[in-house]
Design an enzyme around this catalytic site. Sequence first.
Site, PDB file in Angstrom:
ATOM      1  N   HIS A   1      -3.503   7.476   2.998  1.00  0.00           N
ATOM      2  CA  HIS A   1      -3.853   6.174   2.413  1.00  0.00           C
ATOM      3  C   HIS A   1      -5.297   5.860   2.802  1.00  0.00           C
ATOM      4  O   HIS A   1      -5.709   6.092   3.941  1.00  0.00           O
ATOM      5  CB  HIS A   1      -2.900   5.105   2.961  1.00  0.00           C
ATOM      6  CG  HIS A   1      -3.259   3.719   2.514  1.00  0.00           C
ATOM      7  ND1 HIS A   1      -3.557   3.424   1.206  1.00  0.00           N
ATOM      8  CD2 HIS A   1      -3.375   2.556   3.207  1.00  0.00           C
ATOM      9  CE1 HIS A   1      -3.835   2.135   1.111  1.00  0.00           C
ATOM     10  NE2 HIS A   1      -3.734   1.594   2.310  1.00  0.00           N
TER      11      HIS A   1
ATOM     12  N   ASN B   1     -10.033   0.358  -0.477  1.00  0.00           N
ATOM     13  CA  ASN B   1      -8.575   0.355  -0.379  1.00  0.00           C
ATOM     14  C   ASN B   1      -7.983  -0.136  -1.702  1.00  0.00           C
ATOM     15  O   ASN B   1      -8.092  -1.316  -2.021  1.00  0.00           O
ATOM     16  CB  ASN B   1      -8.159  -0.546   0.786  1.00  0.00           C
ATOM     17  CG  ASN B   1      -6.651  -0.566   1.000  1.00  0.00           C
ATOM     18  OD1 ASN B   1      -5.892  -0.081   0.162  1.00  0.00           O
ATOM     19  ND2 ASN B   1      -6.229  -1.143   2.114  1.00  0.00           N
TER      20      ASN B   1
ATOM     21  N   CYS C   1       0.812  -1.231   0.000  1.00  0.00           N
ATOM     22  CA  CYS C   1       0.000   0.000   0.000  1.00  0.00           C
ATOM     23  C   CYS C   1       0.840   1.273   0.000  1.00  0.00           C
ATOM     24  O   CYS C   1       0.354   2.342  -0.355  1.00  0.00           O
ATOM     25  CB  CYS C   1      -0.942   0.022   1.198  1.00  0.00           C
ATOM     26  SG  CYS C   1      -2.130  -1.314   1.151  1.00  0.00           S
TER      27      CYS C   1
END
Length: 324
Positions: free
Chosen positions: A251, A281, A115
Amino acid sequence: MAPIYARITGTGSALPERVLTNADLEQFVDTSDEWIQSRTGIRQRHVAVEGQTTGDFAFLAAQRALEAAGVKASELDLIVLGTTTPDIIFPSTACLVQHRLGANGCAAFDVNAACSGFVYALGIADKFIRSGQSKKVLVIGAETLTRMVDWSERETCVLFGDGAGAVVLEASSEPGIYATCLHADGGYKELLWNPVGVSVGFRDEPNHGVRINMSGREVFKVAVKTLDALVEETLKAAGMEASQLDWLIPHQANLRIIEATAKRLNMPMEQVIVTVDKHANTSAGSVPLALDYAVRSGKVQRGQNLLLEAFGGGFTWASALLRY
Ligand code: UT7
């Protein structure tokens, strides 16, 4: 000699057309819109259909970023692409995108930091520009994370989506990226991983054992604590106070994690870019998707200070503080 800064001169993004809502998920997995929204903030996610790849979204996002910057692909001297779901094992997705753009000849490589992939890629690109090695760099974060999702596993399948974002960075005497911080701790690898591959081998399981394994609660706790320390470190590295920040572009994993970081910075949610509700996500895609949304919607303006941060598998965590 005047310092050289890396400045964002264009942003772009791309999402699959197919949208999967929480109500759609309720049809085939034991979950509820109420649970997903209250625990994560997610309402829907975009999902690649068969045949669409990470490189497809990366290419579109890159084209849009180049257009916004007024830079031709042939002028690029570096492409850095963050992904954990490359199209094929090799060549890198950066090479595939480079050829489609017509930027043949420049350096191009992928970064796998899960990520944190885009923010890692941004940190690397910043160093290439600061050193004088590169003048125009394309930085991409792109994923088709749903290719690693087991749609029968409610703990993980509700969380992820696909998409890509990109920025063009150019050398400038005007700021620019002030500071980047990159970290990893492989000691946490088993809390969030996909432990199959070419060297270890694949498994005689559905999708060859390719699926995300995550201990959500533990990841959550470490993420909040780590991001708290990361934002402090980044402000210090840039010589700034939290009050000088205009926007937090975090994020997009979980709204509760985002809110905790904003609280730590004493920033109201009005100064935080949130796209987790629409995109879920998207791993390395999440920060550049949120940035492009913020720019194109007119929220982020030239001259404002942005704090970008990410946390993910590895564990990895990374940040960038920049003037847009
Ligand atoms: O991008 C990389 C970094 N990743 C992250 O940052 C993710 C971090 N973790 C999280 O975002 C959260 O931990 C989750 C959203 C994954 C889970 O939220 P939570 O509040 O930590 O829930 P939990 O895992 O503690 O589960 C609570 C309950 C459990 O039931 P019991 O044991 O209390 O009866 C789960 O079985 O919720 C249940 N549950 C679900 N219920 C409905 C788990 N998933 C679901 C679901 N629908 N999809």
